[in-house]
Motif scaffolding. Structure first.
Motif, short mmCIF file in Angstrom:
data_model
loop_
_atom_site.label_atom_id
_atom_site.label_comp_id
_atom_site.label_asym_id
_atom_site.label_seq_id
_atom_site.Cartn_x
_atom_site.Cartn_y
_atom_site.Cartn_z
N TYR A 86 0.76 -1.33 0.13
CA TYR A 86 -0.05 0.08 -0.16
C TYR A 86 0.90 1.30 0.06
CZ TYR A 86 -3.36 -3.36 1.37
OH TYR A 86 -4.06 -4.66 1.30
N LEU A 87 2.08 1.11 0.79
CA LEU A 87 3.10 2.35 0.86
C LEU A 87 3.25 2.57 -0.60
CD1 LEU A 87 5.35 2.12 3.75
CD2 LEU A 87 3.91 3.91 3.04
N LYS A 88 3.73 1.77 -1.33
CA LYS A 88 4.19 1.84 -2.60
C LYS A 88 3.29 2.77 -3.41
CE LYS A 88 5.93 -2.00 -3.74
NZ LYS A 88 6.00 -3.45 -4.31
N HIS A 89 2.14 2.72 -3.27
CA HIS A 89 1.12 3.72 -3.80
C HIS A 89 0.75 5.15 -3.01
CE1 HIS A 89 0.60 0.55 -6.62
NE2 HIS A 89 0.23 -0.33 -5.71
N GLY A 90 1.60 5.26 -1.93
CA GLY A 90 1.54 6.58 -1.22
C GLY A 90 0.28 6.39 -0.23
N SER A 91 -0.06 5.34 0.09
CA SER A 91 -0.97 5.10 1.06
C SER A 91 -0.41 5.38 2.39
CB SER A 91 -1.62 3.65 1.37
OG SER A 91 -2.43 3.48 2.10
N PRO A 92 -1.30 6.06 3.43
CA PRO A 92 -0.64 6.23 4.63
C PRO A 92 -0.39 5.09 5.60
CG PRO A 92 -2.93 7.27 4.37
CD PRO A 92 -2.60 6.54 3.33
N VAL A 93 0.28 4.78 6.58
CA VAL A 93 0.47 3.80 7.38
C VAL A 93 -0.66 4.22 8.39
CG1 VAL A 93 2.11 2.65 9.07
CG2 VAL A 93 2.86 3.71 7.15
N PHE A 94 -1.55 2.99 8.67
CA PHE A 94 -2.54 3.01 9.57
C PHE A 94 -1.91 2.45 10.84
CE2 PHE A 94 -4.80 3.70 5.93
CZ PHE A 94 -5.33 4.83 6.02
N VAL A 95 -2.53 2.72 12.01
CA VAL A 95 -2.11 2.27 13.48
C VAL A 95 -1.94 0.53 13.36
CG1 VAL A 95 -2.83 2.17 15.61
CG2 VAL A 95 -2.95 4.31 14.49
N PRO A 96 -2.89 0.08 12.84
CA PRO A 96 -2.78 -1.57 12.92
C PRO A 96 -1.25 -2.15 12.20
CG PRO A 96 -4.78 -0.97 12.47
CD PRO A 96 -4.07 0.21 12.26
N GLY A 97 -0.76 -1.24 11.48
CA GLY A 97 0.33 -1.68 10.67
C GLY A 97 1.64 -1.23 11.19
N VAL A 98 1.46 -0.49 12.40
CA VAL A 98 2.83 0.07 13.14
C VAL A 98 3.18 -1.21 14.09
CG1 VAL A 98 3.63 1.77 14.53
CG2 VAL A 98 2.12 2.33 12.85
N LEU A 99 4.32 -1.91 13.85
CA LEU A 99 4.80 -2.48 14.93
C LEU A 99 5.66 -2.10 16.10
CD1 LEU A 99 5.93 -5.32 12.39
CD2 LEU A 99 3.98 -5.18 13.68
N ALA A 100 6.27 -0.90 15.84
CA ALA A 100 7.22 -0.21 16.80
C ALA A 100 7.38 1.21 16.16
CB ALA A 100 8.69 -0.90 16.72
N TYR A 101 7.84 2.11 17.37
CA TYR A 101 7.92 3.32 17.07
C TYR A 101 9.10 3.95 17.91
CZ TYR A 101 4.41 3.52 20.46
OH TYR A 101 3.69 3.06 21.55
N THR A 102 9.72 5.07 17.79
CA THR A 102 10.53 5.74 18.72
C THR A 102 9.71 6.65 19.38
OG1 THR A 102 11.09 7.38 16.89
CG2 THR A 102 12.50 5.43 16.98
N SER A 103 10.20 6.72 20.83
CA SER A 103 9.52 7.53 21.70
C SER A 103 9.46 9.00 21.43
CB SER A 103 10.07 7.47 23.09
OG SER A 103 11.45 7.77 23.13
N ASP A 104 10.28 9.48 20.63
CA ASP A 104 10.44 10.85 20.32
C ASP A 104 9.36 11.49 19.13
OD1 ASP A 104 11.60 9.79 18.20
OD2 ASP A 104 13.35 11.22 18.26
N LEU A 105 8.44 10.44 18.53
CA LEU A 105 7.57 10.57 17.86
C LEU A 105 6.42 11.78 18.34
CD1 LEU A 105 6.47 9.18 14.82
CD2 LEU A 105 5.04 7.99 16.33
N GLN A 106 6.33 12.83 17.29
CA GLN A 106 5.32 13.96 17.61
C GLN A 106 4.47 14.03 16.54
OE1 GLN A 106 5.21 15.50 20.33
NE2 GLN A 106 6.85 14.40 21.26
N LYS A 107 3.21 14.41 16.71
CA LYS A 107 2.10 14.60 15.45
C LYS A 107 2.84 16.07 14.91
CE LYS A 107 -2.54 16.56 14.99
NZ LYS A 107 -2.75 15.47 13.91
#
Length: 86
Positions: free
Chosen positions: A23-44
């Motif tokens: 989906y990303l290949k076509h520019g689709s956003p990443v949705f919450v269920p597809g996120v496995l991990a993230y850095t703690s400094d993530l900011q909106k």
């Protein structure tokens, strides 16, 4: 030249599920269920790197949620894709 990964080490990051790639290949956003991990400094609103589990850079986008909000969310958009690099 240097691999693109070296240029994004300072950015907040998320690691996306394998199923997200097609989906990303076509520019689709990443949705919450597809996120496995993230850095703690993530900011909106922050520019965010999107990696697969092998640490290949897939895309760069804008975070729609902070790390705290992402932790609580079970659906919705996590990162709005800006540039696809894979």
């Amino acid at each position: 030249g240097m691999p693109p990964e070296t240029g994004v080490t300072h950015l907040p990051a998320i690691w996306a599920d394998e199923g997200v790639k097609q989906y990303l290949k076509h520019g689709s956003p990443v949705f919450v269920p597809g996120v496995l991990a993230y850095t703690s400094d993530l900011q909106k609103g922050a520019v965010t790197a999107v990696f697969d589990l092998n640490n290949n850079l897939l895309a760069i986008g804008i975070a729609e949620l902070s790390a705290d909000d992402l932790q609580k969310a079970d659906k919705g958009m996590a990162v709005k894709t800006d540039v696809v690099v894979m």
